[in-house]
Design a protein around this motif. Structure first.
Motif, PDB file in Angstrom:
ATOM      1  N   SER A 148      61.953  -7.726  79.080  1.00 26.47           N
ATOM      2  CA  SER A 148      60.817  -8.021  78.204  1.00 26.47           C
ATOM      3  C   SER A 148      59.796  -8.927  78.879  1.00 26.47           C
ATOM      4  CB  SER A 148      61.311  -8.675  76.908  1.00 26.47           C
ATOM      5  OG  SER A 148      61.963  -7.737  76.090  1.00 26.47           O
ATOM      6  N   SER A 200      57.545 -21.637  75.282  1.00 25.68           N
ATOM      7  CA  SER A 200      56.657 -20.989  76.259  1.00 25.68           C
ATOM      8  C   SER A 200      55.883 -22.040  77.044  1.00 25.68           C
ATOM      9  CB  SER A 200      55.680 -20.043  75.556  1.00 25.68           C
ATOM     10  OG  SER A 200      56.341 -18.939  75.011  1.00 25.68           O
ATOM     11  N   TYR A 235      60.750  -9.898  70.141  1.00 26.76           N
ATOM     12  CA  TYR A 235      61.199 -11.242  70.506  1.00 26.76           C
ATOM     13  C   TYR A 235      62.703 -11.279  70.750  1.00 26.76           C
ATOM     14  CZ  TYR A 235      62.655 -16.098  69.632  1.00 26.76           C
ATOM     15  OH  TYR A 235      63.243 -17.330  69.707  1.00 26.76           O
ATOM     16  N   LEU A 263      53.829  -4.354  72.303  1.00 31.38           N
ATOM     17  CA  LEU A 263      54.547  -5.602  72.067  1.00 31.38           C
ATOM     18  C   LEU A 263      56.054  -5.413  72.200  1.00 31.38           C
ATOM     19  CD1 LEU A 263      52.732  -7.170  68.975  1.00 31.38           C
ATOM     20  CD2 LEU A 263      52.236  -7.452  71.409  1.00 31.38           C
ATOM     21  N   ARG A 264      56.669  -6.296  72.941  1.00 28.70           N
ATOM     22  CA  ARG A 264      58.112  -6.293  73.041  1.00 28.70           C
ATOM     23  C   ARG A 264      58.683  -7.167  71.923  1.00 28.70           C
ATOM     24  NH1 ARG A 264      60.200  -3.800  77.627  1.00 28.70           N
ATOM     25  NH2 ARG A 264      62.093  -3.975  76.368  1.00 28.70           N
ATOM     26  N   PHE A 274      56.456 -11.057  77.773  1.00 31.52           N
ATOM     27  CA  PHE A 274      55.726 -11.556  76.605  1.00 31.52           C
ATOM     28  C   PHE A 274      54.381 -12.164  76.979  1.00 31.52           C
ATOM     29  CE2 PHE A 274      60.319 -12.075  75.481  1.00 31.52           C
ATOM     30  CZ  PHE A 274      60.354 -11.134  74.459  1.00 31.52           C
ATOM     31  N   ALA A 314      54.118 -11.143  71.386  1.00 30.98           N
ATOM     32  CA  ALA A 314      55.510 -10.855  71.048  1.00 30.98           C
ATOM     33  C   ALA A 314      55.574 -10.329  69.622  1.00 30.98           C
ATOM     34  CB  ALA A 314      56.369 -12.111  71.186  1.00 30.98           C
TER      35      ALA A 314
END
Length: 399
Positions: free
Chosen positions: A104, A150, A98, A95-96, A106, A110
């Motif tokens: 990054s 998103s 936020y 997970l990157r 997602f 996230a």
């Protein structure tokens, strides 16, 4: 003749019911076998921060990251965290954070956790207390905004569309939580007694419950919640708040701090039980990482580790920990910057990394104990965390 027709019809009805029942049974038992999580969304503190605090306030310094990433990678450990192993086992990328805008992706989730985060907002700055301003309520706001934006970005198309989760992923994802430890230490830093710390735990957990409900309101259904670890076994607590010999257990841990952590965990479990009643569509797994961590520390040699409560990366003192010269601290000597709080020779045989967090080896061992559900309520493995506590009752009612 009519009697024979009736018998025949009844027989057809019985056979049809048997076929339907068998089909349903296969369908349900098949669906029980494994949950497919297309994404993971994590909220928490430094135990699961994969770069949030580093992105906001500066990179965790070397030697953090030396074991796996071979350089600082936003984690306060020599390598991977439990959340990294959770992602691996789900077939997803790490997970990157936020808050990390650099390279990054997602697509499959996230991470909203930041080191130093608390459930309750703190009335201090990070420079004053070390606590992150990105408390759990702020993380939820970030998540909610991330979900909304998103959807908008994917509808607009373009290059960023492929870097964000699909709309349906938010309801199909696994939501992981690991937070609360800093809420306990916050009281001790204000010179609260253990009883005073216990007194505000219901408020902390009330705010935690509100966030779970908020995520549920956004469509989240599968929750994997870690309780808090043995606070009294961490060098930064042992060094800062010396205990009398009678207050220490046989493994070098401070009993009062562990007792307040256990109290927090009992109350957390009660909150989880209540959430199950209020959120009938949710599958909430409570994971007892306290027992696993304490077992590892108290039986270190049995599991191939050394020096349970001594930090691997640090400088000075009984626990190789100095609060003013933490892991990676440097000092200028004759015009040259040298690291005075460096890593031990072999982090793979140590449990505590920097006096506060765990080594990759310890994190991996802990994950291996919890992944199969042995320390979970209900006792579902990670791959069955999309099922609620009463799945079997529902199955038999269905049939």
């Amino acid at each position: 003749m009519k009697a024979m027709e009736l018998v025949g019809e009844k027989w057809i009805e019985i056979v049809t019911c048997l076929v339907i029942s068998t089909t349903l049974m296969r369908s349900v038992s098949g669906s029980e076998s494994e949950c497919i999580f297309p994404a993971i969304f994590n909220l928490g503190d430094s135990n699961s921060d994969t770069g949030g605090l580093s992105a906001a306030f500066g990179q965790a310094p070397p030697p953090n990251g030396i074991t796996y990433f071979h350089s600082p990678n936003g984690r306060f450990s020599d390598g991977r965290l439990i959340i990294d192993f959770i992602a691996e086992s789900s077939g997803l990328a790490y997970l990157r954070a936020y808050l990390d805008s650099v390279a990054s992706n997602f697509t499959h989730g996230a991470n909203f956790a930041t080191a130093g985060s608390t459930v309750r907002p703190q009335n201090t700055t990070i420079s004053q207390s070390g606590y992150s301003p990105i408390s759990l309520d702020v993380q939820f706001v970030q998540f909610s905004d991330f979900k909304t934006r998103s959807k908008l970005v994917r509808q607009q198309g373009g290059v960023f569309k492929e870097l964000l989760p699909k709309e349906e992923y938010f309801s199909q994802a696994l939501y992981t939580f690991d937070i609360g430890q800093n809420d306990l230490t916050a009281g001790y830093k204000l010179n609260f007694t253990t009883e005073q710390v216990k007194a505000y735990i219901p408020d902390v957990l009330g705010q935690f419950s509100n966030v779970i409900k908020g995520v549920y309101g956004e469509g989240g259904r599968s929750f994997w919640i870690h309780n808090t670890g043995p606070l009294g076994c961490l060098p930064y607590m042992l060094d800062r708040y010396p205990m009398k010999p009678t207050q220490m257990d046989e493994f070098g841990c401070a009993k009062p701090f562990n007792e307040v952590a256990q109290y927090f965990n009992r109350k957390l479990k009660e909150v989880v039980e209540q959430l199950r009643k209020e959120l009938p569509g949710a599958a909430i797994t409570y994971v007892d990482v306290y027992t696993v961590k304490y077992t590892l520390i108290s039986h270190a040699q049995k599991y191939g580790f050394e020096q349970g409560v001594i930090a691997c990366c640090g400088h000075g003192g009984k626990y190789n920990f100095n609060n003013t010269e933490r892991c990676g601290a440097t000092k200028r000597v004759n015009g040259t910057e040298i690291v005075i709080a460096n890593s031990c020779k072999d982090p793979s045989v140590r449990i505590i990394w920097d006096g506060i967090h765990y080594t990759e080896a310890a994190n991996k061992w802990i994950f291996q104990q919890i992944v199969n559900g042995s320390f979970s309520d209900p006792p579902h493995s990670l791959k069955r965390a999309c099922y609620g506590k009463s799945i079997r009752r529902h199955k038999f009612q269905l049939l």
